[in-house]
Design a protein around this motif. Structure first.
Motif, PDB file in Angstrom:
ATOM      1  N   PHE A   1     -18.561 -33.095  -1.847  1.00  0.00           N
ATOM      2  CA  PHE A   1     -17.428 -33.665  -1.140  1.00  0.00           C
ATOM      3  C   PHE A   1     -17.430 -35.198  -1.254  1.00  0.00           C
ATOM      4  CE2 PHE A   1     -15.349 -34.897   2.942  1.00  0.00           C
ATOM      5  CZ  PHE A   1     -14.077 -34.427   2.603  1.00  0.00           C
ATOM      6  N   THR A   2     -18.596 -35.818  -0.975  1.00  0.00           N
ATOM      7  CA  THR A   2     -18.685 -37.287  -1.080  1.00  0.00           C
ATOM      8  C   THR A   2     -18.405 -37.737  -2.504  1.00  0.00           C
ATOM      9  OG1 THR A   2     -20.961 -36.699  -0.572  1.00  0.00           O
ATOM     10  CG2 THR A   2     -20.048 -38.618   0.560  1.00  0.00           C
ATOM     11  N   GLU A   3     -18.890 -36.966  -3.454  1.00  0.00           N
ATOM     12  CA  GLU A   3     -18.659 -37.302  -4.855  1.00  0.00           C
ATOM     13  C   GLU A   3     -17.167 -37.421  -5.141  1.00  0.00           C
ATOM     14  OE1 GLU A   3     -20.991 -37.957  -7.131  1.00  0.00           O
ATOM     15  OE2 GLU A   3     -19.402 -38.349  -8.577  1.00  0.00           O
ATOM     16  N   LYS A   4     -16.414 -36.434  -4.628  1.00  0.00           N
ATOM     17  CA  LYS A   4     -14.961 -36.431  -4.831  1.00  0.00           C
ATOM     18  C   LYS A   4     -14.323 -37.666  -4.209  1.00  0.00           C
ATOM     19  CE  LYS A   4     -13.350 -31.683  -5.349  1.00  0.00           C
ATOM     20  NZ  LYS A   4     -13.067 -30.492  -4.561  1.00  0.00           N
ATOM     21  N   ILE A   5     -14.740 -37.953  -2.971  1.00  0.00           N
ATOM     22  CA  ILE A   5     -14.161 -39.104  -2.274  1.00  0.00           C
ATOM     23  C   ILE A   5     -14.456 -40.391  -3.033  1.00  0.00           C
ATOM     24  CG2 ILE A   5     -14.361 -40.533  -0.196  1.00  0.00           C
ATOM     25  CD1 ILE A   5     -14.601 -38.073   1.431  1.00  0.00           C
ATOM     26  N   ALA A   6     -15.708 -40.532  -3.443  1.00  0.00           N
ATOM     27  CA  ALA A   6     -16.094 -41.753  -4.154  1.00  0.00           C
ATOM     28  C   ALA A   6     -15.223 -41.942  -5.385  1.00  0.00           C
ATOM     29  CB  ALA A   6     -17.565 -41.675  -4.547  1.00  0.00           C
ATOM     30  N   LYS A   7     -15.063 -40.853  -6.135  1.00  0.00           N
ATOM     31  CA  LYS A   7     -14.301 -40.963  -7.369  1.00  0.00           C
ATOM     32  C   LYS A   7     -12.865 -41.381  -7.090  1.00  0.00           C
ATOM     33  CE  LYS A   7     -12.889 -38.287 -11.362  1.00  0.00           C
ATOM     34  NZ  LYS A   7     -12.682 -36.926 -11.838  1.00  0.00           N
ATOM     35  N   SER A   8     -12.244 -40.760  -6.052  1.00  0.00           N
ATOM     36  CA  SER A   8     -10.847 -41.096  -5.806  1.00  0.00           C
ATOM     37  C   SER A   8     -10.695 -42.516  -5.257  1.00  0.00           C
ATOM     38  CB  SER A   8     -10.171 -40.083  -4.882  1.00  0.00           C
ATOM     39  OG  SER A   8     -11.107 -39.385  -4.133  1.00  0.00           O
ATOM     40  N   VAL A   9     -11.668 -42.969  -4.471  1.00  0.00           N
ATOM     41  CA  VAL A   9     -11.588 -44.348  -3.975  1.00  0.00           C
ATOM     42  C   VAL A   9     -11.639 -45.329  -5.130  1.00  0.00           C
ATOM     43  CG1 VAL A   9     -12.846 -46.136  -2.707  1.00  0.00           C
ATOM     44  CG2 VAL A   9     -12.499 -43.892  -1.670  1.00  0.00           C
ATOM     45  N   PHE A  10     -12.577 -45.107  -6.061  1.00  0.00           N
ATOM     46  CA  PHE A  10     -12.688 -46.024  -7.187  1.00  0.00           C
ATOM     47  C   PHE A  10     -11.425 -46.013  -8.033  1.00  0.00           C
ATOM     48  CE2 PHE A  10     -17.455 -45.243  -6.764  1.00  0.00           C
ATOM     49  CZ  PHE A  10     -17.604 -46.377  -5.984  1.00  0.00           C
ATOM     50  N   PHE A  11     -10.851 -44.816  -8.213  1.00  0.00           N
ATOM     51  CA  PHE A  11      -9.617 -44.710  -8.994  1.00  0.00           C
ATOM     52  C   PHE A  11      -8.495 -45.485  -8.315  1.00  0.00           C
ATOM     53  CE2 PHE A  11      -5.612 -42.420  -9.898  1.00  0.00           C
ATOM     54  CZ  PHE A  11      -5.521 -42.745 -11.243  1.00  0.00           C
ATOM     55  N   LEU A  12      -8.418 -45.346  -6.979  1.00  0.00           N
ATOM     56  CA  LEU A  12      -7.391 -46.029  -6.201  1.00  0.00           C
ATOM     57  C   LEU A  12      -7.513 -47.549  -6.361  1.00  0.00           C
ATOM     58  CD1 LEU A  12      -5.566 -44.169  -4.489  1.00  0.00           C
ATOM     59  CD2 LEU A  12      -6.534 -45.301  -2.480  1.00  0.00           C
ATOM     60  N   MET A  13      -8.760 -48.025  -6.339  1.00  0.00           N
ATOM     61  CA  MET A  13      -8.978 -49.470  -6.485  1.00  0.00           C
ATOM     62  C   MET A  13      -8.496 -49.955  -7.841  1.00  0.00           C
ATOM     63  SD  MET A  13     -10.073 -50.538  -3.709  1.00  0.00           S
ATOM     64  CE  MET A  13     -10.024 -49.423  -2.348  1.00  0.00           C
TER      65      MET A  13
ATOM     66  N   LEU B   1      -6.074 -48.667  -9.556  1.00  0.00           N
ATOM     67  CA  LEU B   1      -4.612 -48.721  -9.446  1.00  0.00           C
ATOM     68  C   LEU B   1      -4.188 -49.978  -8.704  1.00  0.00           C
ATOM     69  CD1 LEU B   1      -2.995 -45.282  -8.646  1.00  0.00           C
ATOM     70  CD2 LEU B   1      -2.930 -46.644 -10.731  1.00  0.00           C
ATOM     71  N   THR B   2      -4.856 -50.270  -7.602  1.00  0.00           N
ATOM     72  CA  THR B   2      -4.520 -51.432  -6.789  1.00  0.00           C
ATOM     73  C   THR B   2      -4.560 -52.701  -7.622  1.00  0.00           C
ATOM     74  OG1 THR B   2      -5.824 -50.281  -5.147  1.00  0.00           O
ATOM     75  CG2 THR B   2      -4.998 -52.447  -4.545  1.00  0.00           C
ATOM     76  N   MET B   3      -5.464 -52.697  -8.622  1.00  0.00           N
ATOM     77  CA  MET B   3      -5.563 -53.878  -9.458  1.00  0.00           C
ATOM     78  C   MET B   3      -4.409 -53.960 -10.459  1.00  0.00           C
ATOM     79  SD  MET B   3      -8.474 -54.688 -12.207  1.00  0.00           S
ATOM     80  CE  MET B   3      -7.523 -53.792 -13.399  1.00  0.00           C
ATOM     81  N   VAL B   4      -4.075 -52.818 -11.050  1.00  0.00           N
ATOM     82  CA  VAL B   4      -3.081 -52.829 -12.122  1.00  0.00           C
ATOM     83  C   VAL B   4      -1.661 -52.908 -11.567  1.00  0.00           C
ATOM     84  CG1 VAL B   4      -2.177 -51.558 -14.090  1.00  0.00           C
ATOM     85  CG2 VAL B   4      -4.608 -51.516 -13.593  1.00  0.00           C
ATOM     86  N   LEU B   5      -1.427 -52.243 -10.447  1.00  0.00           N
ATOM     87  CA  LEU B   5      -0.069 -52.118  -9.929  1.00  0.00           C
ATOM     88  C   LEU B   5       0.602 -53.465  -9.657  1.00  0.00           C
ATOM     89  CD1 LEU B   5       1.293 -49.406  -9.634  1.00  0.00           C
ATOM     90  CD2 LEU B   5       1.047 -49.613  -7.159  1.00  0.00           C
ATOM     91  N   PRO B   6      -0.048 -54.370  -8.914  1.00  0.00           N
ATOM     92  CA  PRO B   6       0.604 -55.654  -8.654  1.00  0.00           C
ATOM     93  C   PRO B   6       0.958 -56.387  -9.937  1.00  0.00           C
ATOM     94  CG  PRO B   6      -1.359 -55.446  -7.326  1.00  0.00           C
ATOM     95  CD  PRO B   6      -1.377 -54.297  -8.271  1.00  0.00           C
ATOM     96  N   LEU B   7       0.058 -56.286 -10.923  1.00  0.00           N
ATOM     97  CA  LEU B   7       0.320 -56.953 -12.187  1.00  0.00           C
ATOM     98  C   LEU B   7       1.614 -56.436 -12.802  1.00  0.00           C
ATOM     99  CD1 LEU B   7      -1.002 -58.928 -14.247  1.00  0.00           C
ATOM    100  CD2 LEU B   7      -1.808 -56.906 -15.437  1.00  0.00           C
ATOM    101  N   LEU B   8       1.728 -55.105 -12.867  1.00  0.00           N
ATOM    102  CA  LEU B   8       2.938 -54.519 -13.438  1.00  0.00           C
ATOM    103  C   LEU B   8       4.167 -54.903 -12.619  1.00  0.00           C
ATOM    104  CD1 LEU B   8       1.639 -50.964 -14.420  1.00  0.00           C
ATOM    105  CD2 LEU B   8       2.050 -52.937 -15.894  1.00  0.00           C
ATOM    106  N   LEU B   9       4.017 -54.867 -11.279  1.00  0.00           N
ATOM    107  CA  LEU B   9       5.138 -55.211 -10.414  1.00  0.00           C
ATOM    108  C   LEU B   9       5.569 -56.660 -10.637  1.00  0.00           C
ATOM    109  CD1 LEU B   9       4.272 -53.445  -7.046  1.00  0.00           C
ATOM    110  CD2 LEU B   9       6.127 -52.949  -8.650  1.00  0.00           C
ATOM    111  N   ILE B  10       4.590 -57.553 -10.726  1.00  0.00           N
ATOM    112  CA  ILE B  10       4.920 -58.969 -10.916  1.00  0.00           C
ATOM    113  C   ILE B  10       5.688 -59.165 -12.216  1.00  0.00           C
ATOM    114  CG2 ILE B  10       3.929 -61.235 -11.437  1.00  0.00           C
ATOM    115  CD1 ILE B  10       1.670 -60.540  -9.493  1.00  0.00           C
TER     116      ILE B  10
END
Lengths: 258, 303
Positions: free
Chosen positions: B22-34, B36-45
Motif C-alpha cells: 500500500f505504501t509503495e503505491k502511495i509513494a509512487k503516485s506522490v512522486f508522479f504527482l510532483m 506533473l506539478t513541475m511540468v504543468l506550470p511550464l506548459l501553462l505558462i
C-alpha cells in the motif's frame, strides 16, 4: 659496482612518502633484465607504489616524496638530464582494468607515435606497419586486422588488455610494468595474457604485480615478497615458494594472513 | 496436519506485507504527482504566453523599431541588444572559465590555495545577480571608466556567469575516467597533450552544456544590465546589424519587457506578452544551437 650493468633495475634505499605516510621503506633491489619478476604481498604493502616509481608516474598523483636512487639500465632516473617523456616511453605500464582509449583500435596503437614523432615521419605506411607489427606481437592481428576501425572500448576484455600492451610496443619500450594485469579477466583470458607475457619476456624486462600467488609461481622467473613497504625476500621463484628463508614469507605463502 | 496447514499458508501475504504494498503505491503516485506539478506550470505558462501574444506576433514585430512610445511597432533594438550582450559576455566568459577549470581540475595540486579557490567558485555561483550588478557598476562603469555601455554590461554578465561555467566545466572534466589519463601519461604523453587529445574530446559536450545554460541565464537577467549599460530607449536604424558600438548604450529584451509592463501606460496587452515570447525564443534558439553543435562534435570527431 662493475656487475651493476647486468641488472635492468637497481634501486638503493628507496623511501617514499604519501604525505606523512611512508609507503616504501629502504627498498634496495637488483632486478635482472629480460626476465619476468613477480611482486607479491598483501594489499597496501607498496607493490603498486613501487611499480609507479619505476617510470616516475607517481609524481603525477600529488603529495608524493621520494628519496634514494633508482637505476634503470645503468642510468639514474632522478638525474637532472632525464626527460620524463623519454623515460615513460621506455618504461610502459599495463593496468588492472584494461584501459584502452575511447578511440579506434588503430588509433590506440599509434597514439604514442602520433604524439612523439615529428609530423613528417607520420606517413600512412609507417603507421600501418607499426600497427601490424604491434598487433602481431601481442597475437591480436589475426583477430582484429579487419576491424581496425572498431572502437577499442567495445572489444572483449582480453583483447582490450592485449591492446593495452600492444599500444606500448611502437614506442620501443625496454621495461614493461604490469599492475595486476589479469585480475579483471576470466580464466581463459588470464592464461592468454600469461602466454603473451612469456613470449614477450626475453625481449622486454617485465615486472608484474599480482595478488594471485599461483600466477606468480606460474609465470615469474624471480619473485619478490613485500610487506608494509619493505622487501622481505627476493629469490628465484621456485626457491621463494619451496624454501622461503623468512618466516613471514612462508606464512604468507601458506595463506596464514593476507 | 499442523505442518500441512502451515505449508498451505506459505508465501501468502501477511498484514505487514499488505501495508508495504500500500505504501509503495502511495509513494509512487506522490512522486508522479510532483513530476506533473513541475511540468504543468511550464506548459501553462508557455500556452498562456502564446495565447496572449498571438495578436501582436509577426516577423515585423521582431524587425520593426518601437513606435508611439513603445506602444506599437516592434522590438528590434532590444532583440539586437540582447544578442550583443549574450554573445560578447560568452566570448569573454567561456574561454576564461574553461581554461580556469582545466587548471583547477587537471593541474592544481590539492592544497590550501586551490581549496580556497574552489570554495570561492562555489560561493560566487550563489551570489544574487543584483550584487553582481552593483559590482559591475563600481568596477566597469565607474572605476574602469567604460561608462554605461554594451561592454560594461557584457563584462558584468561575464563575471556573473564565470563561476558557474568553471564549476560545470570542472564537473565535465572530472567525469572523464582517470584511467584514460593514466594510459596516456604512462606513454610519456604530457599533461597538455593528454588534455587536448583525450580529456577535452571526451568532455566537450558536458562543457558546452554548462556554458549554454549560462548563456540562457545571461539572456534573461535584468538586474546586472540595468545599471551597467541598458537603457529605456535607444534609437537605431532599422535592420542595422552593427547598430551598437562597444561603448554605446543599448536596449535589451529583459529590460524592455520590464519597462513596457510597469513603466509605460496604455501599452496594448499583446505587446509585453509578445516580447516575453521572443525572449523565450532567444533562449530556446541558443539552446538549440548548442545542441546542434554538440551533435556535430560528437559525430564529426575523428574517432
Amino acid at each position: 659496482m662493475s656487475n651493476e650493468n647486468q641488472y635492468a633495475i637497481v634501486t638503493e634505499d628507496l623511501d617514499l612518502w604519501y604525505g606523512d605516510f611512508q609507503a616504501l621503506e629502504k627498498v634496495s633491489l637488483n632486478l635482472s633484465g629480460g626476465i619476468i619478476t613477480g611482486l607479491i604481498g598483501p594489499s597496501g604493502c607498496g607493490k603498486t607504489t613501487f611499480l609507479r616509481c619505476l617510470n616516475r608516474v607517481n609524481e603525477r598523483y600529488g603529495n608524493v616524496r621520494t628519496e634514494g636512487t633508482i637505476n634503470l639500465l645503468g642510468k639514474n632516473i632522478y638525474d637532472p638530464d632525464v626527460s620524463l617523456i623519454e623515460l615513460r616511453k621506455s618504461v610502459g605500464m599495463v593496468f588492472q582494468r584494461p584501459n584502452p582509449l575511447p578511440i579506434s583500435v588503430y588509433e590506440n596503437v599509434v597514439f604514442g607515435l602520433r604524439i612523439h614523432s615529428p609530423r613528417s615521419e607520420l606517413k600512412r605506411s609507417v603507421l600501418d606497419e607499426a600497427v601490424e607489427q604491434a598487433l602481431r606481437e601481442v597475437m591480436l592481428w589475426d583477430d582484429l586486422k579487419d576491424n581496425l576501425k572498431q572502437k577499442a572500448t567495445e572489444l572483449q576484455l582480453e583483447q582490450q588488455q592485449k591492446l593495452c600492451i600492444a599500444r606500448l610496443l611502437p614506442l620501443k619500450p625496454e621495461i614493461i610494468l604490469m599492475d595486476e594485469p589479469c585480475s579483471a579477466l576470466d580464466v581463459e583470458a588470464t592464461s592468454a595474457i600469461e602466454e603473451l607475457m612469456l613470449t614477450l619476456s626475453g625481449k622486454y624486462t617485465i615486472v608484474i604485480v599480482t595478488h594471485n600467488m599461483a600466477q606468480a609461481r606460474r609465470i615469474s622467473d624471480e619473485c619478490i615478497f613485500m610487506l608494509l613497504g619493505e622487501i622481505i625476500e627476493h629469490d628465484r621463484t621456485e626457491n621463494l615458494f619451496l624454501n622461503p628463508k623468512n618466516s613471514k614469507t612462508s606464512d604468507y605463502i601458506e595463506g596464514r594472513y593476507g | 496436519m499442523i505442518e500441512a496447514a502451515n505449508n498451505a499458508k506459505k508465501f501468502t501475504e501477511t498484514t505487514v506485507g499488505r501495508n508495504c504494498r500500500f505504501t509503495e503505491k502511495i509513494a509512487k503516485s506522490v512522486f508522479f504527482l510532483m513530476t506533473l506539478t513541475m511540468v504543468l506550470p511550464l506548459l501553462l505558462i508557455i500556452g498562456f504566453l502564446f495565447y496572449k501574444a498571438w495578436p501582436a506576433l509577426s516577423i515585423d514585430f521582431v524587425l520593426e523599431l518601437p513606435k508611439n512610445g513603445m506602444r506599437a511597432g516592434g522590438i528590434w533594438p532590444a532583440f539586437l541588444g540582447t544578442l550583443y550582450l549574450v554573445l560578447i559576455s560568452l566570448v569573454i566568459a567561456a574561454p576564461i572559465g574553461v581554461m580556469a577549470a582545466i587548471y583547477l581540475n587537471e593541474y592544481a595540486k590539492e592544497n590550501w590555495f586551490t581549496r580556497i579557490i574552489n570554495l570561492a567558485v562555489i560561493n560566487l555561483a550563489g551570489v544574487p545577480s543584483i550584487v553582481h550588478a552593483l559590482f559591475g557598476l563600481g568596477a566597469f562603469v565607474l572605476a574602469a571608466g567604460l561608462g554605461r555601455s554594451v561592454l560594461a554590461a557584457s563584462l558584468t554578465l561575464a563575471v556573473m556567469t564565470l563561476p558557474v561555467i568553471i564549476a560545470s566545466t570542472k564537473e565535465a572534466l572530472s567525469a572523464v575516467p582517470m584511467s584514460f589519463r593514466q594510459a596516456s601519461w604512462n606513454m610519456g604523453v604530457s599533461r597538455w597533450q593528454t588534455i587536448r587529445g583525450i580529456v577535452m574530446p571526451n568532455s566537450i559536450s558536458g562543457i558546452l552544456t554548462g556554458i549554454i545554460l549560462q548563456v540562457s541565464r545571461a539572456a534573461g537577467e535584468t538586474a546586472p544590465i540595468m545599471f551597467t549599460g541598458v537603457v529605456f530607449y535607444k534609437a537605431i536604424e532599422k535592420g542595422d546589424l552593427l547598430a551598437y558600438g562597444l561603448l554605446d548604450q543599448c536596449m535589451a529584451l529583459a529590460m524592455h519587457l520590464y519597462t513596457i509592463s510597469t513603466q509605460v501606460p496604455n501599452v496594448p496587452d499583446a505587446v509585453p506578452f509578445a516580447t516575453a515570447v521572443l525572449l523565450l525564443g532567444v533562449v530556446l534558439l541558443v539552446n538549440a544551437l548548442s545542441i546542434g553543435l554538440r551533435i556535430y562534435l560528437r559525430t564529426h570527431r575523428k574517432w
